[in-house]
Design an enzyme around this catalytic site. Structure first.
Site, PDB file in Angstrom:
ATOM      1  N   ASP A 280       0.972  -0.602   0.018  1.00 36.21           N
ATOM      2  CA  ASP A 280       0.023  -0.086  -0.481  1.00 36.21           C
ATOM      3  C   ASP A 280       0.873   1.371   0.087  1.00 36.21           C
ATOM      4  O   ASP A 280       2.574   0.958  -0.119  1.00 36.21           O
ATOM      5  CB  ASP A 280      -0.948  -0.264   1.003  1.00 36.21           C
ATOM      6  N   GLU A 366      -2.731  -9.415  10.285  1.00 38.32           N
ATOM      7  CA  GLU A 366      -4.044  -8.974  10.285  1.00 38.32           C
ATOM      8  C   GLU A 366      -4.725  -9.352   9.072  1.00 38.32           C
ATOM      9  O   GLU A 366      -4.691  -9.448   8.153  1.00 38.32           O
ATOM     10  CB  GLU A 366      -4.705  -7.486  10.667  1.00 38.32           C
ATOM     11  N   LYS A 379       3.660  -3.473  10.726  1.00 37.71           N
ATOM     12  CA  LYS A 379       3.304  -4.985   9.505  1.00 37.71           C
ATOM     13  C   LYS A 379       4.157  -3.953   8.836  1.00 37.71           C
ATOM     14  O   LYS A 379       4.862  -3.095   7.974  1.00 37.71           O
ATOM     15  CB  LYS A 379       2.250  -5.134   9.643  1.00 37.71           C
TER      16      LYS A 379
HETATM   17  C1  G1P Z   1      -8.772  -1.148   9.400  1.00 36.26           C
HETATM   18  C2  G1P Z   1      -8.052  -2.864   9.559  1.00 36.26           C
HETATM   19  C3  G1P Z   1      -7.238  -2.663  10.496  1.00 36.26           C
HETATM   20  C4  G1P Z   1      -6.332  -2.445  10.806  1.00 36.26           C
HETATM   21  C5  G1P Z   1      -6.389  -0.628  10.423  1.00 36.26           C
HETATM   22  C6  G1P Z   1      -5.463   0.176  10.422  1.00 36.26           C
HETATM   23  O1  G1P Z   1      -9.395  -0.890  10.421  1.00 36.26           O
HETATM   24  O2  G1P Z   1      -9.117  -3.513   9.512  1.00 36.26           O
HETATM   25  O3  G1P Z   1      -7.196  -4.584  10.740  1.00 36.26           O
HETATM   26  O4  G1P Z   1      -5.534  -2.117  12.164  1.00 36.26           O
HETATM   27  O5  G1P Z   1      -7.608  -0.130   9.083  1.00 36.26           O
HETATM   28  O6  G1P Z   1      -4.640  -0.001   8.753  1.00 36.26           O
HETATM   29  P1  G1P Z   1     -10.859  -0.395  10.851  1.00 36.26           P
HETATM   30  O7  G1P Z   1     -11.220   0.059   9.537  1.00 36.26           O
HETATM   31  O8  G1P Z   1     -11.907  -1.759  10.410  1.00 36.26           O
HETATM   32  O9  G1P Z   1     -10.798   0.001  12.092  1.00 36.26           O
HETATM   33 ZN    ZN Z   2      -0.301   1.620   5.424  1.00 37.26          ZN
END
Ligand code: G1P
Ligand code: ZN
Length: 546
Positions: A280, A366, A379
């Site tokens: 990303d 995740e 990560k």
């Molecule tokens: C989302 C993802 C989560 C990740 C976060 C930041 O959060 O589901 O796993 O850590 O983005 O990258 P959420 O929108 O579900 O709270």
């Molecule tokens: Zn990112």
């Protein structure tokens, strides 16, 4: 003697969302307002203790406003008394690389300029995030302090001087503070070389193995080009969209089946390479593909844990594994098989950080396309790719064969996430309240072929510091190991986003090649009915299915 002077400039009131551990994310136009970025950076500096004379790391993913923000931060760091700033050439550095550089140089902390996978450009998003001395996102007590300070702040300190040269490697000085421009890739690449068997991977490429890596015009490009093409000998052109652009080429730099469709087409096409991957905006997420084969992030974590023995830096064994709660339970089965601990944590990377710091886990991940290990405190997209390449070089099998053998040994956790985006916030909260009240009575009830074993609203007690986090989402667990999870997104920007996570465990290898959505169809129906999704939100179908 210098004619540089420090001024204290009054600010406009701060109108920011409360920054989480993923930092403050806003439209570029918001960050461009006079004093806005300055105010937030000053609030961060005011919230920190004891950095005088110490080192700050600064870098970003190259999105629009990156360069301007770096100059402001350098002048403010000097005015506030930092001793040295390590800045990536061009103001660039990926999130995992910032984490690596903070740790390697024992910096006080670092500022990452990114809005992760959100689109960039003048009308896109920008963001600032502080990482602490362990290389990980600031813990909640710090982000709360930054926010409180930002709301009351009325002045910031900035050096009045010419812009620093951030494009030439080497050292200069502003206002007595050293500015050291570093190669953003060097320390990170060196760390990767200590973790993975570069010789074996190089041999694999020399033998004709082909990879397609989609950097999505984001910061992974320079890292992937240096490591995959130059150091490991992947064919030139293996890295696609490798030049970081301020607007990511107009794309949405999120590595999934929807946004990385060019890569998906290549991997599903005739003459597909052996391996495909994408990352990303800031290079911490990843997607892993085989020839005509998608590896779910949950399966990826499980396969990595099961095959760590094939990977040079992990061959000595792993301490434990952690997954975020909604991530499939595939990794739990591997941990049980290996006889190591498995932790189920609330969504987000910060809970992993404590477990990593305490040495309780080595790998974590995740469902949202993130995997990592104790090598940094973020990560790490390219690290995941190299981990897979090291497994492939050792096992000499295809991605699909490795995953199928994995399912054969541990069973398959069919898995999908259904997102209902931009729904009415009150309706979303009502839906969650309804579930909270109704699910305790469901124990023992059967729905078609499924029987509910137990339900709860997930709460987590951090085994390292005893901290308790409640209200993390509704878990409905079935007697056969299948599961439905409901939670509201913490990162959505418009209304509320309901995420429904569906998982069905299938032990029978004869049933491991079924289509995911069809296999989950009955479970999807149960999930809709139990939560009264349509009547409560007006939505007959999810906006996004992953
Ligand atoms: C989302 C993802 C989560 C990740 C976060 C930041 O959060 O589901 O796993 O850590 O983005 O990258 P959420 O929108 O579900 O709270
Ligand atoms: Zn990112």
């Amino acid at each position: 003697m210098s004619d540089q002077s420090v001024s204290s400039v009054s600010t406009t009131p701060f109108e920011g969302q409360r920054p989480g551990t993923s930092g403050l994310r806003k439209k570029v136009t918001v960050f461009q307002q006079a004093g806005y970025l300055e105010n937030f950076v000053q609030a961060i500096f005011d919230g920190l203790d004891g950095f005088a004379g110490h080192t700050l790391v600064v870098g970003g993913d190259g999105r629009f406003y990156n360069r301007e923000a770096v100059q402001i931060i350098l002048k403010m760091a000097a005015a506030n008394g930092f001793g040295r700033v390590l800045v990536g050439r061009g103001g660039l550095m990926s999130t995992p690389a910032v984490s690596c550089v903070i740790r390697k140089h024992q910096a006080f902390g670092g500022l990452i300029l990114s809005a992760s996978h959100n689109p960039g450009g003048p009308d896109g998003d920008f963001g600032v995030k502080y990482n602490a001395g362990n290389g990980g996102p600031a813990p909640e007590n710090l982000t709360e302090a930054f926010y409180a300070r930002a709301c009351e702040i009325d002045a910031y300190k900035i050096l009045e001087c010419a812009d620093a040269d951030i494009d030439t490697l080497g050292t200069s000085s502003i206002g007595g503070m050293t500015v050291e421009v570093v190669d953003p890739v060097a320390d990170y690449a060196e760390l990767m070389q200590t973790l993975f068997d570069f010789d074996a991977i190089r041999k694999m490429f020399a033998g004709g193995f082909r990879i397609a890596f989609d950097a999505m015009h984001a910061i992974a490009g320079p890292y992937a080009t240096e490591i995959l093409e130059r150091r490991l000998g992947a064919a030139p052109g293996s890295v696609m969209n490798g030049t970081p652009l301020p607007d990511f080429g107009g794309g949405h730099p999120d590595p999934n089946l929807v946004h990385a469709h060019d890569l998906v087409d290549i991997m599903n096409g005739a003459d597909a390479p052996d391996f495909g991957a994408a990352s990303d905006g800031d290079a911490d997420r990843n997607m892993i593909l085989g020839r005509n084969f998608f590896v779910t992030p949950s399966d990826s974590l499980a396969v990595m844990a099961a095959n760590a023995g094939h990977v040079m830096g992990y061959a000595g064994g792993i301490a434990g594994v952690a997954r975020s709660m909604p991530t499939s339970q595939a990794a739990d089965r591997v941990a049980a098989g290996l006889g190591v601990e498995c932790f189920e944590t609330p969504t987000g990377w910060k809970f992993f950080g404590n477990l990593l710091d305490a040495g309780r886990i080595t790998l974590c991940g995740e469902e949202s396309f993130g995997t990592g290990s104790d090598h940094v405190r973020e990560k790490d997209g390219l690290w995941t790719v190299l981990f897979w390449l090291n497994i492939l070089a050792s096992r000499k099998q295809s991605v699909a064969d490795i995953v199928r053998e994995h399912w054969g040994e541990f069973g398959r956790n069919y898995y999908s996430r259904h997102d209902y985006e931009a729904i009415d916030t009150a309706a979303a909260e009502g839906l969650m309240d309804h579930l909270r009240q109704s699910t305790p009575d469901l124990k023992g009830r059967t729905f078609g072929s499924y029987e509910i074993d137990w339900c709860d609203d997930f709460a987590y007690t951090d085994p390292t510091d005893g901290g308790v986090t409640t209200g993390q989402g509704i878990r409905i667990s079935f007697t056969d190991g299948s599961r439905i999870v409901y939670r509201l997104s913490g990162t959505g920007t418009e209304g509320a986003t309901l995420r429904v996570y569906l998982e069905r465990f299938e032990p029978d290898p004869a049933r491991h090649d079924l289509a995911t959505q069809e296999t989950l169809a009955e479970m999807i129906g149960i999930a809709r009915d139990l939560a009264e999704i349509e009547t409560r939100t007006g939505r007959g179908a999810p906006t996004v299915i992953t």
